[in-house]
Write a protein that holds these residues in place. Sequence first.
Motif, PDB file in Angstrom:
ATOM      1  N   PHE A  33     -10.120   3.285  -4.383  1.00 57.56           N
ATOM      2  CA  PHE A  33      -9.883   5.470  -3.961  1.00 57.56           C
ATOM      3  C   PHE A  33      -9.974   4.598  -2.192  1.00 57.56           C
ATOM      4  CE2 PHE A  33     -12.633   8.728  -2.422  1.00 57.56           C
ATOM      5  CZ  PHE A  33     -11.665   9.129  -3.046  1.00 57.56           C
ATOM      6  N   TRP A  34      -9.024   5.209  -2.144  1.00 57.94           N
ATOM      7  CA  TRP A  34      -9.017   5.708  -0.930  1.00 57.94           C
ATOM      8  C   TRP A  34      -8.972   7.311  -0.266  1.00 57.94           C
ATOM      9  CZ3 TRP A  34      -9.449   3.073   3.281  1.00 57.94           C
ATOM     10  CH2 TRP A  34      -9.292   2.991   5.044  1.00 57.94           C
ATOM     11  N   HIS A  35      -9.608   7.912   0.319  1.00 60.07           N
ATOM     12  CA  HIS A  35      -9.319   9.513   0.911  1.00 60.07           C
ATOM     13  C   HIS A  35      -9.563   9.377   2.425  1.00 60.07           C
ATOM     14  CE1 HIS A  35      -9.866  13.635   1.655  1.00 60.07           C
ATOM     15  NE2 HIS A  35      -9.221  14.002  -0.082  1.00 60.07           N
ATOM     16  N   HIS A  36      -8.789   9.584   3.151  1.00 55.47           N
ATOM     17  CA  HIS A  36      -9.154   9.574   4.615  1.00 55.47           C
ATOM     18  C   HIS A  36      -8.421  10.986   5.309  1.00 55.47           C
ATOM     19  CE1 HIS A  36      -7.245   7.337   8.525  1.00 55.47           C
ATOM     20  NE2 HIS A  36      -8.419   7.695   8.917  1.00 55.47           N
ATOM     21  N   LYS A  37      -9.058  11.538   6.147  1.00 55.55           N
ATOM     22  CA  LYS A  37      -9.639  12.728   6.912  1.00 55.55           C
ATOM     23  C   LYS A  37      -9.145  13.056   8.301  1.00 55.55           C
ATOM     24  CE  LYS A  37     -12.698  14.216   3.633  1.00 55.55           C
ATOM     25  NZ  LYS A  37     -13.709  14.861   2.946  1.00 55.55           N
ATOM     26  N   TRP A  75       0.901  -1.620  -0.247  1.00 58.86           N
ATOM     27  CA  TRP A  75      -0.004  -0.035  -0.076  1.00 58.86           C
ATOM     28  C   TRP A  75       1.029   0.977  -0.443  1.00 58.86           C
ATOM     29  CZ3 TRP A  75      -4.684   0.051   3.547  1.00 58.86           C
ATOM     30  CH2 TRP A  75      -5.494   1.094   3.114  1.00 58.86           C
ATOM     31  N   VAL A  76       0.429   2.205  -0.542  1.00 56.65           N
ATOM     32  CA  VAL A  76       1.680   3.046  -0.711  1.00 56.65           C
ATOM     33  C   VAL A  76      -0.175   4.259  -0.913  1.00 56.65           C
ATOM     34  CG1 VAL A  76       2.846   4.913  -2.337  1.00 56.65           C
ATOM     35  CG2 VAL A  76       3.206   2.240  -2.518  1.00 56.65           C
ATOM     36  N   THR A  77       0.740   5.450   0.096  1.00 56.05           N
ATOM     37  CA  THR A  77      -0.078   6.535   0.310  1.00 56.05           C
ATOM     38  C   THR A  77       0.624   7.755   0.029  1.00 56.05           C
ATOM     39  OG1 THR A  77       0.047   6.451   2.219  1.00 56.05           O
ATOM     40  CG2 THR A  77      -1.556   5.160   2.088  1.00 56.05           C
ATOM     41  N   GLU A  78       0.082   8.837   0.634  1.00 56.44           N
ATOM     42  CA  GLU A  78       1.175  10.674  -0.264  1.00 56.44           C
ATOM     43  C   GLU A  78      -0.220  11.504   0.620  1.00 56.44           C
ATOM     44  OE1 GLU A  78       1.169  14.128  -2.778  1.00 56.44           O
ATOM     45  OE2 GLU A  78       0.294  12.327  -3.117  1.00 56.44           O
ATOM     46  N   ASP A  88      -4.055  11.277   4.203  1.00 57.55           N
ATOM     47  CA  ASP A  88      -4.214  10.764   3.306  1.00 57.55           C
ATOM     48  C   ASP A  88      -4.525  10.205   1.930  1.00 57.55           C
ATOM     49  OD1 ASP A  88      -4.695   7.964   4.394  1.00 57.55           O
ATOM     50  OD2 ASP A  88      -4.310   9.160   5.949  1.00 57.55           O
ATOM     51  N   GLU A  89      -4.157  10.037   1.135  1.00 60.57           N
ATOM     52  CA  GLU A  89      -4.505   9.562  -0.596  1.00 60.57           C
ATOM     53  C   GLU A  89      -4.202   8.581  -0.475  1.00 60.57           C
ATOM     54  OE1 GLU A  89      -5.794  12.379  -3.087  1.00 60.57           O
ATOM     55  OE2 GLU A  89      -6.502  13.281  -1.704  1.00 60.57           O
ATOM     56  N   GLN A  90      -4.613   7.016  -1.227  1.00 62.06           N
ATOM     57  CA  GLN A  90      -3.775   5.779  -1.043  1.00 62.06           C
ATOM     58  C   GLN A  90      -3.609   5.760  -3.121  1.00 62.06           C
ATOM     59  OE1 GLN A  90      -5.618   1.660  -1.669  1.00 62.06           O
ATOM     60  NE2 GLN A  90      -5.787   2.210  -3.314  1.00 62.06           N
ATOM     61  N   LYS A 143     -13.447   3.670  -1.889  1.00 58.37           N
ATOM     62  CA  LYS A 143     -14.172   2.686  -3.078  1.00 58.37           C
ATOM     63  C   LYS A 143     -13.781   1.150  -3.688  1.00 58.37           C
ATOM     64  CE  LYS A 143     -16.399   2.111  -7.615  1.00 58.37           C
ATOM     65  NZ  LYS A 143     -16.282   2.394  -9.349  1.00 58.37           N
ATOM     66  N   LEU A 144     -14.267   0.070  -3.539  1.00 62.23           N
ATOM     67  CA  LEU A 144     -13.209  -1.065  -3.605  1.00 62.23           C
ATOM     68  C   LEU A 144     -13.705  -1.868  -4.829  1.00 62.23           C
ATOM     69  CD1 LEU A 144     -15.706  -3.721  -0.821  1.00 62.23           C
ATOM     70  CD2 LEU A 144     -13.204  -2.158  -0.852  1.00 62.23           C
TER      71      LEU A 144
END
Length: 132
Positions: A71-75, A47-50, A62-64, A94-95
Amino acid sequence: MSDPKNLATITPASMGFVTLSGEDREMFSGQIIHYTITPLLGIKIEWVTEITHVKENTYFVDEQRFGPYSFWHHKHFFKEIPGGVEMEDIVHYKLPLGVLGRIVHPFLVKSKLKEIFDYREKKLSELFGEMR
């Protein structure tokens, strides 16, 4: 709280979380964090997040970039309150795999995410006192 070195501490051991790179500096916008997780049946996933946004002691996002989600967006929000800090996580994801992803979501993904965030809440309370 927002130090990338804390990720392994606040992730359940059952997830097999290992940081490969990116935790060597204080958090900053544009930071890439590369790690592996083993969430299910011993299957290791990279897994790589920015870290896309940071406002010290207020929030970070952070976003994947590569990983298990489409899709992954984590606040992550932090607010000083009397007697401590209030922390709030907001995750949009989103899976992959279309219909199959939607079928496994309720009993595999949603329950695993709940387990992870419940663990984090408990661990953060142990480390920093009761969170609200």
